[in-house]
Motif scaffolding. Structure first.
Motif, PDB file in Angstrom:
ATOM      1  N   ASP A 107       0.823  -1.223   0.000  1.00 38.23           N
ATOM      2  CA  ASP A 107       0.000   0.000   0.000  1.00 38.23           C
ATOM      3  C   ASP A 107       0.850   1.264   0.000  1.00 38.23           C
ATOM      4  O   ASP A 107       0.318   2.374   0.110  1.00 38.23           O
ATOM      5  CB  ASP A 107      -0.927   0.016   1.226  1.00 38.23           C
ATOM      6  CG  ASP A 107      -1.956  -1.099   1.189  1.00 38.23           C
ATOM      7  OD1 ASP A 107      -2.346  -1.488   0.070  1.00 38.23           O
ATOM      8  OD2 ASP A 107      -2.355  -1.593   2.262  1.00 38.23           O
ATOM      9  N   ASN A 108       2.144   1.117  -0.125  1.00 41.20           N
ATOM     10  CA  ASN A 108       3.048   2.269  -0.074  1.00 41.20           C
ATOM     11  C   ASN A 108       3.432   2.718  -1.474  1.00 41.20           C
ATOM     12  O   ASN A 108       3.643   1.896  -2.370  1.00 41.20           O
ATOM     13  CB  ASN A 108       4.314   1.907   0.716  1.00 41.20           C
ATOM     14  CG  ASN A 108       4.012   1.551   2.155  1.00 41.20           C
ATOM     15  OD1 ASN A 108       3.238   2.234   2.825  1.00 41.20           O
ATOM     16  ND2 ASN A 108       4.616   0.475   2.643  1.00 41.20           N
ATOM     17  N   ILE A 109       3.517   4.031  -1.653  1.00 43.97           N
ATOM     18  CA  ILE A 109       3.908   4.618  -2.936  1.00 43.97           C
ATOM     19  C   ILE A 109       5.192   5.409  -2.724  1.00 43.97           C
ATOM     20  O   ILE A 109       5.292   6.226  -1.796  1.00 43.97           O
ATOM     21  CB  ILE A 109       2.802   5.537  -3.480  1.00 43.97           C
ATOM     22  CG1 ILE A 109       1.529   4.725  -3.756  1.00 43.97           C
ATOM     23  CG2 ILE A 109       3.260   6.225  -4.765  1.00 43.97           C
ATOM     24  CD1 ILE A 109       0.345   5.561  -4.192  1.00 43.97           C
ATOM     25  N   PHE A 110       6.178   5.154  -3.578  1.00 49.30           N
ATOM     26  CA  PHE A 110       7.460   5.836  -3.488  1.00 49.30           C
ATOM     27  C   PHE A 110       7.696   6.634  -4.763  1.00 49.30           C
ATOM     28  O   PHE A 110       7.555   6.101  -5.865  1.00 49.30           O
ATOM     29  CB  PHE A 110       8.595   4.822  -3.285  1.00 49.30           C
ATOM     30  CG  PHE A 110       8.422   3.953  -2.061  1.00 49.30           C
ATOM     31  CD1 PHE A 110       8.811   4.423  -0.818  1.00 49.30           C
ATOM     32  CD2 PHE A 110       7.862   2.697  -2.171  1.00 49.30           C
ATOM     33  CE1 PHE A 110       8.646   3.632   0.312  1.00 49.30           C
ATOM     34  CE2 PHE A 110       7.702   1.897  -1.058  1.00 49.30           C
ATOM     35  CZ  PHE A 110       8.090   2.367   0.197  1.00 49.30           C
ATOM     36  N   LEU A 111       8.043   7.908  -4.595  1.00 46.94           N
ATOM     37  CA  LEU A 111       8.339   8.787  -5.723  1.00 46.94           C
ATOM     38  C   LEU A 111       9.831   9.078  -5.725  1.00 46.94           C
ATOM     39  O   LEU A 111      10.390   9.501  -4.708  1.00 46.94           O
ATOM     40  CB  LEU A 111       7.560  10.100  -5.604  1.00 46.94           C
ATOM     41  CG  LEU A 111       6.037   9.990  -5.458  1.00 46.94           C
ATOM     42  CD1 LEU A 111       5.419  11.378  -5.354  1.00 46.94           C
ATOM     43  CD2 LEU A 111       5.424   9.224  -6.622  1.00 46.94           C
ATOM     44  N   ARG A 112      10.485   8.842  -6.858  1.00 48.36           N
ATOM     45  CA  ARG A 112      11.912   9.093  -6.992  1.00 48.36           C
ATOM     46  C   ARG A 112      12.165  10.141  -8.063  1.00 48.36           C
ATOM     47  O   ARG A 112      11.541  10.119  -9.128  1.00 48.36           O
ATOM     48  CB  ARG A 112      12.659   7.800  -7.341  1.00 48.36           C
ATOM     49  CG  ARG A 112      12.660   6.774  -6.223  1.00 48.36           C
ATOM     50  CD  ARG A 112      13.451   5.531  -6.604  1.00 48.36           C
ATOM     51  NE  ARG A 112      12.840   4.804  -7.705  1.00 48.36           N
ATOM     52  CZ  ARG A 112      13.339   4.740  -8.928  1.00 48.36           C
ATOM     53  NH1 ARG A 112      14.455   5.393  -9.229  1.00 48.36           N
ATOM     54  NH2 ARG A 112      12.736   4.044  -9.862  1.00 48.36           N
ATOM     55  N   LYS A 113      13.062  11.070  -7.776  1.00 50.45           N
ATOM     56  CA  LYS A 113      13.370  12.145  -8.710  1.00 50.45           C
ATOM     57  C   LYS A 113      13.862  11.590 -10.040  1.00 50.45           C
ATOM     58  O   LYS A 113      14.617  10.621 -10.074  1.00 50.45           O
ATOM     59  CB  LYS A 113      14.435  13.074  -8.120  1.00 50.45           C
ATOM     60  CG  LYS A 113      14.027  13.775  -6.842  1.00 50.45           C
ATOM     61  CD  LYS A 113      15.185  14.575  -6.275  1.00 50.45           C
ATOM     62  CE  LYS A 113      14.837  15.178  -4.927  1.00 50.45           C
ATOM     63  NZ  LYS A 113      15.991  15.892  -4.335  1.00 50.45           N
ATOM     64  N   LYS A 114      13.444  12.250 -11.112  1.00 51.20           N
ATOM     65  CA  LYS A 114      13.886  11.860 -12.444  1.00 51.20           C
ATOM     66  C   LYS A 114      14.022  13.110 -13.291  1.00 51.20           C
ATOM     67  O   LYS A 114      13.214  14.036 -13.179  1.00 51.20           O
ATOM     68  CB  LYS A 114      12.857  10.895 -13.073  1.00 51.20           C
ATOM     69  CG  LYS A 114      13.328  10.211 -14.332  1.00 51.20           C
ATOM     70  CD  LYS A 114      14.418   9.187 -14.053  1.00 51.20           C
ATOM     71  CE  LYS A 114      14.802   8.444 -15.316  1.00 51.20           C
ATOM     72  NZ  LYS A 114      15.876   7.466 -15.084  1.00 51.20           N
ATOM     73  N   ASP A 115      15.035  13.143 -14.129  1.00 52.07           N
ATOM     74  CA  ASP A 115      15.212  14.281 -15.035  1.00 52.07           C
ATOM     75  C   ASP A 115      14.037  14.314 -16.016  1.00 52.07           C
ATOM     76  O   ASP A 115      13.686  13.304 -16.622  1.00 52.07           O
ATOM     77  CB  ASP A 115      16.531  14.136 -15.796  1.00 52.07           C
ATOM     78  CG  ASP A 115      16.928  15.427 -16.498  1.00 52.07           C
ATOM     79  OD1 ASP A 115      16.096  15.956 -17.255  1.00 52.07           O
ATOM     80  OD2 ASP A 115      18.067  15.882 -16.295  1.00 52.07           O
ATOM     81  N   CYS A 116      13.443  15.490 -16.173  1.00 48.35           N
ATOM     82  CA  CYS A 116      12.251  15.599 -17.028  1.00 48.35           C
ATOM     83  C   CYS A 116      12.552  15.330 -18.497  1.00 48.35           C
ATOM     84  O   CYS A 116      11.630  15.020 -19.271  1.00 48.35           O
ATOM     85  CB  CYS A 116      11.631  16.989 -16.878  1.00 48.35           C
ATOM     86  SG  CYS A 116      10.875  17.281 -15.260  1.00 48.35           S
ATOM     87  N   SER A 117      13.812  15.446 -18.909  1.00 48.39           N
ATOM     88  CA  SER A 117      14.159  15.172 -20.302  1.00 48.39           C
ATOM     89  C   SER A 117      14.306  13.672 -20.565  1.00 48.39           C
ATOM     90  O   SER A 117      14.386  13.241 -21.713  1.00 48.39           O
ATOM     91  CB  SER A 117      15.460  15.880 -20.678  1.00 48.39           C
ATOM     92  OG  SER A 117      16.540  15.406 -19.892  1.00 48.39           O
ATOM     93  N   GLU A 118      14.335  12.881 -19.493  1.00 46.97           N
ATOM     94  CA  GLU A 118      14.384  11.429 -19.625  1.00 46.97           C
ATOM     95  C   GLU A 118      12.989  10.855 -19.410  1.00 46.97           C
ATOM     96  O   GLU A 118      12.099  11.521 -18.896  1.00 46.97           O
ATOM     97  CB  GLU A 118      15.362  10.848 -18.595  1.00 46.97           C
ATOM     98  CG  GLU A 118      16.786  11.358 -18.744  1.00 46.97           C
ATOM     99  CD  GLU A 118      17.689  10.822 -17.645  1.00 46.97           C
ATOM    100  OE1 GLU A 118      17.187  10.110 -16.750  1.00 46.97           O
ATOM    101  OE2 GLU A 118      18.893  11.127 -17.684  1.00 46.97           O
ATOM    102  N   GLU A 119      12.805   9.614 -19.806  1.00 45.32           N
ATOM    103  CA  GLU A 119      11.499   8.991 -19.620  1.00 45.32           C
ATOM    104  C   GLU A 119      11.176   8.891 -18.129  1.00 45.32           C
ATOM    105  O   GLU A 119      12.023   8.501 -17.324  1.00 45.32           O
ATOM    106  CB  GLU A 119      11.489   7.603 -20.254  1.00 45.32           C
ATOM    107  CG  GLU A 119      11.490   7.627 -21.781  1.00 45.32           C
ATOM    108  CD  GLU A 119      11.221   6.261 -22.374  1.00 45.32           C
ATOM    109  OE1 GLU A 119      11.377   5.253 -21.656  1.00 45.32           O
ATOM    110  OE2 GLU A 119      10.828   6.195 -23.549  1.00 45.32           O
ATOM    111  N   HIS A 120       9.943   9.239 -17.772  1.00 51.20           N
ATOM    112  CA  HIS A 120       9.530   9.213 -16.374  1.00 51.20           C
ATOM    113  C   HIS A 120       8.043   8.906 -16.298  1.00 51.20           C
ATOM    114  O   HIS A 120       7.324   8.974 -17.299  1.00 51.20           O
ATOM    115  CB  HIS A 120       9.851  10.542 -15.686  1.00 51.20           C
ATOM    116  CG  HIS A 120       9.302  11.743 -16.393  1.00 51.20           C
ATOM    117  ND1 HIS A 120       9.948  12.342 -17.452  1.00 51.20           N
ATOM    118  CD2 HIS A 120       8.156  12.466 -16.196  1.00 51.20           C
ATOM    119  CE1 HIS A 120       9.234  13.383 -17.884  1.00 51.20           C
ATOM    120  NE2 HIS A 120       8.149  13.469 -17.126  1.00 51.20           N
TER     121      HIS A 120
END
Length: 215
Positions: free
Chosen positions: A121-134
């Protein structure tokens, strides 16, 4: 073998190199060095590996020249301890990097692109460069009190979350792709019963990978 010249057979000449391993043949043989043994034991334990390395160096000194047995223990403790210490350092660095890459409502920024991982039930958000696929993007950051009259089901109903978040984003929300999922996230301690002062974020997630910022 008898002496051809008569008399007793003379004793053999002394060994000019001394007894092997520093033992002179007299008295008790050298004992196993306890420090060297302790070095190997402590090196395999996660919290005492560094002590094992230090004792390994001490053990090498104490067993030099065969004055004590157990040099192999000292060498083993030194090698194993160094490997364990290096693994601990590498693991610590990895944990720091992972934590630095995580996005939470307390430190999120609008326009941050993220990858989304769900575990139970846990959601984890990890930083990603917007110019790369995310997977998605943070589109709103604020306090729960920013929402005038949040629906009672907003923490569980995706349609309610979309209504709240799109209203907070404003006119820009109309330019987003239509197939996005709108979601709200709180810090873990605030998720069940958020107060007005609790931070939260709105983020959107796409089934297809995004490769640019939406804002």
């Amino acid at each position: 073998m008898s002496n051809p010249y008569g008399g007793a057979t003379p004793p053999p000449p002394p060994n000019p190199y001394g007894a092997p391993h520093g033992y002179d043949g007299g008295g008790e043989p050298p004992k196993t060095d306890g420090v060297s043994v302790a070095s190997l034991v402590l090196s395999v334990l996660c919290c005492t590996a560094l002590i094992g390395v230090i004792l390994g160096f001490v053990g090498l000194s104490r067993t030099k020249g065969g004055q004590r047995k157990g040099r192999g223990f000292a060498i083993g403790g030194l090698v194993v301890g160094l490997l364990v210490v290096l693994l601990q350092i590498g693991g610590g660095v990895a944990i720091v990097l992972i934590r630095q890459s995580m996005v939470s409502p307390s430190d999120a920024e609008v326009g941050q692109c993220v990858n989304v991982t769900t575990s139970d039930d846990n959601i984890f958000l990890r930083k990603k460069d917007c110019s790369e696929e995310h997977d998605g993007e943070v589109v709103y950051v604020g306090k729960w009190g920013d929402v005038p009259t949040p629906p009672a089901t907003v923490t569980t109903d995706e349609e309610a979350q979309k209504a709240v978040c799109s209203a907070l984003v404003g006119a820009k929300a109309a330019t987003f792709p239509k197939d996005l999922s709108w979601k709200i996230a709180f810090d873990e301690d605030d998720a069940d019963d958020p107060a007005a002062s609790d931070p939260f974020i709105c983020y959107v997630e796409s089934d297809a990978k995004l490769d640019e910022s939406l804002l």
